[in-house]
Design a protein around this motif. Structure first.
Motif, PDB file in Angstrom:
ATOM      1  N   GLY A  80       7.738  10.974  -9.658  1.00  0.00           N
ATOM      2  CA  GLY A  80       8.760  11.540 -10.194  1.00  0.00           C
ATOM      3  C   GLY A  80      10.080  10.789 -10.248  1.00  0.00           C
ATOM      4  O   GLY A  80      10.664  10.802 -11.435  1.00  0.00           O
ATOM      5  N   LEU A  81      10.322   9.783  -9.452  1.00  0.00           N
ATOM      6  CA  LEU A  81      11.564   8.931  -9.379  1.00  0.00           C
ATOM      7  C   LEU A  81      11.380   7.930 -10.654  1.00  0.00           C
ATOM      8  O   LEU A  81      12.225   7.777 -11.265  1.00  0.00           O
ATOM      9  N   LEU A  82       9.998   7.326 -10.624  1.00  0.00           N
ATOM     10  CA  LEU A  82       9.664   6.757 -11.556  1.00  0.00           C
ATOM     11  C   LEU A  82       9.804   7.168 -13.090  1.00  0.00           C
ATOM     12  O   LEU A  82      10.733   6.552 -13.763  1.00  0.00           O
ATOM     13  N   LEU A  83       9.515   8.224 -13.111  1.00  0.00           N
ATOM     14  CA  LEU A  83       9.752   9.035 -14.462  1.00  0.00           C
ATOM     15  C   LEU A  83      11.265   9.321 -14.908  1.00  0.00           C
ATOM     16  O   LEU A  83      11.669   9.019 -15.865  1.00  0.00           O
ATOM     17  N   GLU A  84      11.893   9.768 -13.853  1.00  0.00           N
ATOM     18  CA  GLU A  84      13.352  10.070 -14.217  1.00  0.00           C
ATOM     19  C   GLU A  84      14.245   8.567 -14.308  1.00  0.00           C
ATOM     20  O   GLU A  84      14.986   8.903 -15.108  1.00  0.00           O
ATOM     21  N   LEU A  85      14.021   7.766 -13.507  1.00  0.00           N
ATOM     22  CA  LEU A  85      14.639   6.473 -13.861  1.00  0.00           C
ATOM     23  C   LEU A  85      14.336   5.482 -15.163  1.00  0.00           C
ATOM     24  O   LEU A  85      15.009   4.932 -15.716  1.00  0.00           O
ATOM     25  N   ALA A  86      12.905   6.022 -15.634  1.00  0.00           N
ATOM     26  CA  ALA A  86      12.698   5.518 -16.808  1.00  0.00           C
ATOM     27  C   ALA A  86      12.956   6.327 -17.951  1.00  0.00           C
ATOM     28  O   ALA A  86      13.522   5.734 -19.066  1.00  0.00           O
ATOM     29  N   PHE A  87      12.948   7.545 -17.894  1.00  0.00           N
ATOM     30  CA  PHE A  87      12.800   8.515 -19.189  1.00  0.00           C
ATOM     31  C   PHE A  87      13.703   9.740 -18.986  1.00  0.00           C
ATOM     32  O   PHE A  87      13.686  10.585 -19.766  1.00  0.00           O
ATOM     33  N   GLY A  88      14.290   9.901 -17.819  1.00  0.00           N
ATOM     34  CA  GLY A  88      14.931  11.247 -17.332  1.00  0.00           C
ATOM     35  C   GLY A  88      16.187  11.378 -17.675  1.00  0.00           C
ATOM     36  O   GLY A  88      16.747  10.316 -18.395  1.00  0.00           O
ATOM     37  N   TYR A 191      12.318  -1.421 -14.981  1.00  0.00           N
ATOM     38  CA  TYR A 191      13.387  -1.540 -14.248  1.00  0.00           C
ATOM     39  C   TYR A 191      13.122  -0.394 -13.082  1.00  0.00           C
ATOM     40  O   TYR A 191      13.339  -0.751 -12.047  1.00  0.00           O
ATOM     41  N   ALA A 192      12.499   0.571 -13.644  1.00  0.00           N
ATOM     42  CA  ALA A 192      12.510   2.027 -12.521  1.00  0.00           C
ATOM     43  C   ALA A 192      11.426   1.535 -11.666  1.00  0.00           C
ATOM     44  O   ALA A 192      11.484   1.774 -10.661  1.00  0.00           O
ATOM     45  N   ALA A 310      19.936  -0.717  -7.731  1.00  0.00           N
ATOM     46  CA  ALA A 310      19.118  -0.786  -9.073  1.00  0.00           C
ATOM     47  C   ALA A 310      19.365   1.025  -9.559  1.00  0.00           C
ATOM     48  O   ALA A 310      19.680   0.957 -10.960  1.00  0.00           O
ATOM     49  N   SER A 311      19.134   1.712  -8.731  1.00  0.00           N
ATOM     50  CA  SER A 311      19.218   3.168  -9.266  1.00  0.00           C
ATOM     51  C   SER A 311      20.323   3.421  -9.872  1.00  0.00           C
ATOM     52  O   SER A 311      20.634   4.411 -10.793  1.00  0.00           O
ATOM     53  N   GLN A 312      21.453   3.069  -9.098  1.00  0.00           N
ATOM     54  CA  GLN A 312      23.097   3.490  -9.430  1.00  0.00           C
ATOM     55  C   GLN A 312      22.951   2.792 -10.749  1.00  0.00           C
ATOM     56  O   GLN A 312      23.597   3.443 -11.752  1.00  0.00           O
ATOM     57  N   ILE A 313      22.892   1.508 -11.212  1.00  0.00           N
ATOM     58  CA  ILE A 313      23.021   0.775 -12.470  1.00  0.00           C
ATOM     59  C   ILE A 313      22.305   1.472 -13.623  1.00  0.00           C
ATOM     60  O   ILE A 313      22.589   1.820 -14.606  1.00  0.00           O
ATOM     61  N   ILE A 314      20.762   1.886 -13.182  1.00  0.00           N
ATOM     62  CA  ILE A 314      19.848   2.650 -14.170  1.00  0.00           C
ATOM     63  C   ILE A 314      20.453   3.879 -14.726  1.00  0.00           C
ATOM     64  O   ILE A 314      20.658   4.096 -15.908  1.00  0.00           O
ATOM     65  N   ARG A 315      21.048   4.617 -13.770  1.00  0.00           N
ATOM     66  CA  ARG A 315      21.692   6.056 -14.033  1.00  0.00           C
ATOM     67  C   ARG A 315      23.077   5.974 -14.816  1.00  0.00           C
ATOM     68  O   ARG A 315      23.399   6.854 -15.393  1.00  0.00           O
ATOM     69  N   LEU A 466      19.489  -6.474 -21.810  1.00  0.00           N
ATOM     70  CA  LEU A 466      21.202  -6.706 -22.092  1.00  0.00           C
ATOM     71  C   LEU A 466      22.015  -5.373 -21.610  1.00  0.00           C
ATOM     72  O   LEU A 466      23.008  -5.419 -20.993  1.00  0.00           O
ATOM     73  N   TYR A 467      21.480  -3.995 -21.773  1.00  0.00           N
ATOM     74  CA  TYR A 467      22.136  -2.950 -21.517  1.00  0.00           C
ATOM     75  C   TYR A 467      22.382  -2.826 -20.045  1.00  0.00           C
ATOM     76  O   TYR A 467      23.435  -2.658 -19.499  1.00  0.00           O
ATOM     77  N   LEU A 468      21.314  -3.287 -19.159  1.00  0.00           N
ATOM     78  CA  LEU A 468      21.281  -3.045 -17.735  1.00  0.00           C
ATOM     79  C   LEU A 468      22.240  -4.244 -17.398  1.00  0.00           C
ATOM     80  O   LEU A 468      23.043  -4.082 -16.124  1.00  0.00           O
ATOM     81  N   GLU A 469      21.918  -5.453 -17.926  1.00  0.00           N
ATOM     82  CA  GLU A 469      22.805  -6.582 -17.297  1.00  0.00           C
ATOM     83  C   GLU A 469      24.068  -6.285 -17.425  1.00  0.00           C
ATOM     84  O   GLU A 469      25.199  -6.785 -16.767  1.00  0.00           O
ATOM     85  N   ALA A 470      24.509  -5.708 -18.909  1.00  0.00           N
ATOM     86  CA  ALA A 470      26.087  -5.695 -19.150  1.00  0.00           C
ATOM     87  C   ALA A 470      26.647  -4.455 -18.160  1.00  0.00           C
ATOM     88  O   ALA A 470      27.626  -4.718 -17.532  1.00  0.00           O
ATOM     89  N   GLU A 471      25.999  -3.506 -17.896  1.00  0.00           N
ATOM     90  CA  GLU A 471      26.351  -2.628 -16.539  1.00  0.00           C
ATOM     91  C   GLU A 471      26.617  -3.296 -15.231  1.00  0.00           C
ATOM     92  O   GLU A 471      27.671  -3.141 -14.627  1.00  0.00           O
ATOM     93  N   ALA A 472      25.616  -4.341 -14.963  1.00  0.00           N
ATOM     94  CA  ALA A 472      25.964  -4.981 -13.673  1.00  0.00           C
ATOM     95  C   ALA A 472      26.815  -5.793 -13.530  1.00  0.00           C
ATOM     96  O   ALA A 472      27.624  -6.286 -12.629  1.00  0.00           O
TER      97      ALA A 472
END
Ligand code: FMN
Length: 527
Positions: A80-88, A191-192, A310-315, A466-472
């Protein structure tokens, strides 16, 4: 040149935007009539996934060496976490009476043509079968129940596209955006998975017909014009010692299995029709292939200074809609870190098993210690000379000191030109840098027309990094699908379709739109 290749090349050329005219799209849009972003199948059993939102321990910086992250057990909570962090969902935005959801994966126009499926086989925690993920409810709809005892293949993720969702707003160019979104979705999945100590293996040899059969896309369960088109199947490796993937056994199980449900209507009125999308989709249909297992040696990247998980950056990932044009210059190490992260030798490209075909031309506006101007980052060594030969003879191609294959081509203020080339969007000029992703085009498409789609996937994957690196790095990115194709080529001196620019991206200091209220992603599940 065969007919399919011709169709793909014609599609590409007729869907170019230019300073003189935009590619063919709807003359008017009725926002009330937007296709439903959330597909649901009526008549399926539903499995509610455990409540989303759990934080994972690994830091974003740990994802550089994913093999050091302990693998989480494969169970319903972690799937469930995988799906949320990827497509949720990652948030809701509200402005007056309008409310819209944002997700972990970005999408052109926030239209989200990508659908995700989970395939379960002999893993012991969820009955073997095919499940459709409903990001709105964070639940799975069981589309197919497999019979008999299947070998343990853990879980697989299937991705498909509803072209109509995108075409409703963007007309003929929409097929390109659907492919970008698939590349972003693959990146989001990687990433997820890495945050859970897992990895993603693309079942790249699969034909589109096989993906259709496995996901049930070839069934008569969809409303006309609201079909889903097959894109990819990925195996999620959750620990060492996974069995080799047996796609044939899964296909047989899907053929013999019990199927349930019919896709609900997307509730859109199909006022405009875009037959060229169906034509290019057919011409770019992928057969079964033998795929190489190419992978460069992992190179140490410049360490990330990010201390978030990682989960903070993804969300927290969002697209910037406006940048602070007076931002202090982006630190050079952050810029170099972002560029190193998009090289094929970085961990983010582990699922990508082909030599890179996409290279970056970067408009540097505000980067500490770097003169404003045009730079190039060929993503493999052999690309340098042909790129040099295909672009303006006046470019310097002066290699910058350091390990990155970064060259300065031209020094000068490019803010206005970057903005103009990206359909006059200020985000391309007010940023720290923006860039064009230039693909090795005609040879690739002539080798196999379906590779057209893979070029866009590669661009989307670069965009997601680039999206995630920019957030980081404490800044923000935005994908740019709207740009004037041949005007970009003109500025770079590209004269034919040996190379084509397939996607743009921009990174800078975002300005928040204070009028928008931000609401929690899954507040609606808690009440
Ligand atoms: C392929 C692609 C093309 C995009 N093109 C543009 C663009 O030209 N201009 C823009 O402002 N945003 C663009 N975006 C950003 C989307 O509008 C954004 O992803 C979407 O609204 C969802 O918001 P989020 O990224 O904050 O989740 C693009 C995004 C993608 C994935």
């Amino acid at each position: 040149m065969n007919r399919q290749t011709e169709t793909v090349l014609n599609y590409h050329h007729r869907t170019k935007h230019s300073l003189e005219r935009y590619a063919k799209g709807p003359e008017s849009i009725d926002w009330e009539d937007q296709p439903d972003q959330f597909r649901r199948f009526s008549g399926c059993d539903m499995i509610t996934l455990p409540l989303p939102g759990a934080e994972l321990k690994p830091l974003f910086a740990d994802l550089d060496t994913p093999e050091t992250i302990p693998a989480k057990p494969l169970n319903l909570v972690n799937s469930g976490l995988l799906l949320e962090l990827a497509f949720g969902l990652s948030a809701w935005k509200q402005f007056g009476p309008s409310r819209w959801a944002l997700r972990s994966n970005p999408s052109s126009g926030n239209l989200h043509p990508t659908e995700a499926y989970l395939i379960s086989s002999g893993n012991g925690f969820i009955e073997s079968g095919v499940y459709h993920y409903v990001s709105h409810d964070h639940s799975l709809e069981r589309r197919c129940r497999f019979e008999g005892n299947l070998p343990d293949s853990g879980i697989l993720i299937g991705l498909s596209s509803v072209h109509w969702r995108e075409a409703w707003k963007y007309g003929e160019r929409a097929f390109r955006y659907c492919q970008h979104d698939i590349g972003h979705a693959l990146g989001a999945l990687r990433y997820a998975a890495a945050a859970l100590g897992w990895s993603v293996e693309l079942a790249a040899g699969c034909s589109d017909d096989a993906i259709s059969q496995l996901l049930g896309l070839d069934r008569d369960d969809f409303k006309k014009m609201e079909h889903e088109f097959p894109d990819m199947i990925c195996r999620i490796n959750t620990q060492s010692g996974n069995q080799p993937l047996d796609i044939k056994a899964l296909l047989e199980a899907a053929q013999l299995g019990d199927w349930f449900g019919k896709a609900d209507s997307l509730r859109a009125y199909h006022m405009y029709k875009w037959p060229v999308i169906d034509e290019v989709s057919t011409a770019a249909n992928k057969p079964e292939t033998e795929e190489p297992n190419w992978q460069p040696l992992r190179q140490p990247v410049i360490a990330s200074s990010c201390t978030k998980t990682a989960s903070q950056i993804i969300r927290q990932r969002r697209s910037a809609q406006q940048f602070d044009g007076k931002m202090p210059a982006l630190p050079l190490t952050d810029f170099y870190r972002m560029l190193a992260a998009v090289l094929p030798s970085s961990a983010a490209f582990e699922p990508w098993r082909w030599p890179p075909k996409v290279h970056l031309f970067i408009f540097v506006h505000r980067v500490e210690g770097l003169a404003s101007g045009v730079y190039a980052l060929p993503r493999h060594n052999e690309a340098l000379e042909p790129l040099q030969a295909a672009t303006l003879a006046d470019f310097d191609w002066q290699k910058l000191p350091g390990a990155l294959p970064l060259c300065r081509l031209y020094s000068g203020d490019c803010r206005q030109i970057a903005k103009t080339l990206s359909c006059h969007q200020p985000i391309a000029g007010d940023s720290a840098f923006s860039l064009a992703m230039v693909a090795e085009f005609s040879e690739t498409v002539k080798a196999a027309p379906w590779l057209y789609r893979r070029l866009f996937w590669e661009c989307g994957l670069i965009g997601q990094v680039l999206y995630l690196e920019a957030e980081a790095a404490g800044v923000r990115g935005t994908g740019i699908g709207c740009y004037f194709d041949d005007n970009v080529h003109q500025v770079l001196g590209i004269k034919d379709d040996k190379y084509q620019s397939l996607y743009h991206f921009t990174v800078g200091k975002a300005l928040e739109d204070k009028r928008l209220e931000t609401l929690p992603a899954y507040g609606h599940l808690k009440t």
